[in-house]
Design an enzyme around this catalytic site. Structure first.
Site, PDB file in Angstrom:
ATOM      1  N   LYS A  31       0.841  -1.197   0.000  1.00 27.54           N
ATOM      2  CA  LYS A  31       0.000   0.000   0.000  1.00 27.54           C
ATOM      3  C   LYS A  31       0.883   1.256   0.000  1.00 27.54           C
ATOM      4  O   LYS A  31       0.605   2.231  -0.699  1.00 27.54           O
ATOM      5  CB  LYS A  31      -0.946  -0.019   1.218  1.00 27.54           C
ATOM      6  CG  LYS A  31      -2.048  -1.064   1.055  1.00 27.54           C
ATOM      7  CD  LYS A  31      -2.821  -1.359   2.320  1.00 27.54           C
ATOM      8  CE  LYS A  31      -3.807  -2.509   2.079  1.00 27.54           C
ATOM      9  NZ  LYS A  31      -4.530  -2.937   3.277  1.00 27.54           N
ATOM     10  N   GLN A  75      -4.772  -1.855   9.540  1.00 28.71           N
ATOM     11  CA  GLN A  75      -4.624  -3.168   8.910  1.00 28.71           C
ATOM     12  C   GLN A  75      -5.183  -4.265   9.817  1.00 28.71           C
ATOM     13  O   GLN A  75      -4.793  -4.381  10.972  1.00 28.71           O
ATOM     14  CB  GLN A  75      -3.132  -3.418   8.609  1.00 28.71           C
ATOM     15  CG  GLN A  75      -2.860  -4.668   7.813  1.00 28.71           C
ATOM     16  CD  GLN A  75      -3.434  -4.607   6.390  1.00 28.71           C
ATOM     17  OE1 GLN A  75      -3.333  -3.601   5.698  1.00 28.71           O
ATOM     18  NE2 GLN A  75      -4.051  -5.686   5.954  1.00 28.71           N
ATOM     19  N   ASP A  98     -11.378   2.381   3.998  1.00 26.98           N
ATOM     20  CA  ASP A  98     -11.700   0.960   3.833  1.00 26.98           C
ATOM     21  C   ASP A  98     -13.213   0.758   3.709  1.00 26.98           C
ATOM     22  O   ASP A  98     -13.674  -0.316   3.338  1.00 26.98           O
ATOM     23  CB  ASP A  98     -11.218   0.166   5.058  1.00 26.98           C
ATOM     24  CG  ASP A  98      -9.860  -0.480   4.816  1.00 26.98           C
ATOM     25  OD1 ASP A  98      -9.523  -0.735   3.645  1.00 26.98           O
ATOM     26  OD2 ASP A  98      -9.148  -0.747   5.808  1.00 26.98           O
TER      27      ASP A  98
END
Ligand code: NDP
Length: 258
Positions: A31, A75, A98
């Site tokens: 990322k 994460q 997200d």
């Protein structure tokens, strides 16, 4: 990106990682590399495995207030002692790149959203770019997680697919899969879906990423047998994974303009 920067907007993404999970470290690194490649500023917050819930929530709160940070990503999975739901709920919905926050989940359900969750959005982009129209088609999603299966089904429904969701209690998985014009596997069981479960000419999208004991990375679909029946199929690695990261970049740019 250049146009955004000319208008004084410099997108910033904060990525939180807690602990030493090797797969998570690879995802975070990828990322970060994607951010560098397209000019998004990224900040990594690597916290030790023993981080407390209070410390993690305090960091999220700080990042919520930080003006040069537009997107916050924590994460997953988190170490067992931490409450993932509480962390997701603490991220400002406007910075929730997200799209896991209940506010964003609700907006997706209604079909009026700022962000789409990255993996299902990446799958839809693959479908669209391949010139496939899901309207009226039998779409089968295997897996019903909050981050992949459920939103995936919802996005296919928004595009007028006739959607079936399968899970571990589904009585006859093969029968359901054989009906699919579009089959999305998001299970986490290596090569569960084999060629004999695929309708001739189906579109097969493999979200699974499973590391075998011999270190090979395989999907939830048995690629070799499935490709004999599918009209189109995504590989693992190199299929949905890179699309997920591309959608994260898109969401971060969007967040910077909200
Ligand atoms: P979860 O473990 O959260 O969910 C798995 C789902 O599969 C559950 O709904 C479960 O059913 C169902 N399931 C498990 N076993 C079976 C079975 N034998 N038959 C039918 N259904 C079954 O996983 P995620 O959704 O988070 O991830 C799925 C896969 O996608 C993983 O391999 C993961 O690594 C990968 N992934 C890939 C991403 C990418 O960027 N390419 C991003 C995110 C995930 P039940 O609900 O009944 O337990």
């Amino acid at each position: 990106m250049e146009k955004l920067k000319e208008s004084g907007i410099n997108p910033g993404l904060a990525v939180i990682i807690v602990g030493e999970d090797p797969a998570s470290k690879i995802y975070v690194r990828n990322k970060k590399l994607a951010c560098e490649a397209i000019g998004i500023r990224s900040e990594e917050y690597a916290l030790p495995a023993e981080t407390t819930q209070e410390e993690l929530l305090a960091l999220v709160e700080t990042l919520n207030k930080k003006e040069d940070i537009h997107g916050i990503l924590c994460q997953l999975p988190l170490p067992k002692h931490l409450d993932e739901e509480a962390v997701i709920n603490a991220i400002s919905p406007k910075k929730d790149v997200d799209a896991f926050h209940p506010v964003n989940v609700g907006k997706i359900m209604i079909g009026n959203f700022d962000f789409l969750p990255c993996t299902p959005a990446g799958v839809m982009e693959l479908i669209k770019e391949s010139g496939i129209d899901v309207k009226g088609k039998e779409c089968v999603v295997v897996g019903r997680s909050n981050i992949v299966g459920k939103p995936m089904a919802m996005l296919l429904l928004h595009q007028h697919g006739t959607v079936t969701i399968c899970h571990s209690k589904t009585r006859d998985l093969k029968e359901a899969c054989l009906r699919a014009d579009v089959l999305v596997a998001a299970v986490g069981v290596p090569e569960l879906i084999t060629g004999d479960m695929i309708k001739e000419g189906a579109v097969v999208i493999d979200v699974g990423m499973n590391r075998l004991p011999d270190k090979r990375l395989v999907g939830d679909v048995h690629f070799e047998s499935a490709k004999e029946r599918a009209a189109a199929i995504t590989p693992v690695p190199g299929g949905v994974g890179p699309m997920t990261i591309a959608m994260l970049m898109k969401n971060t740019v969007k967040a910077a303009t909200l």
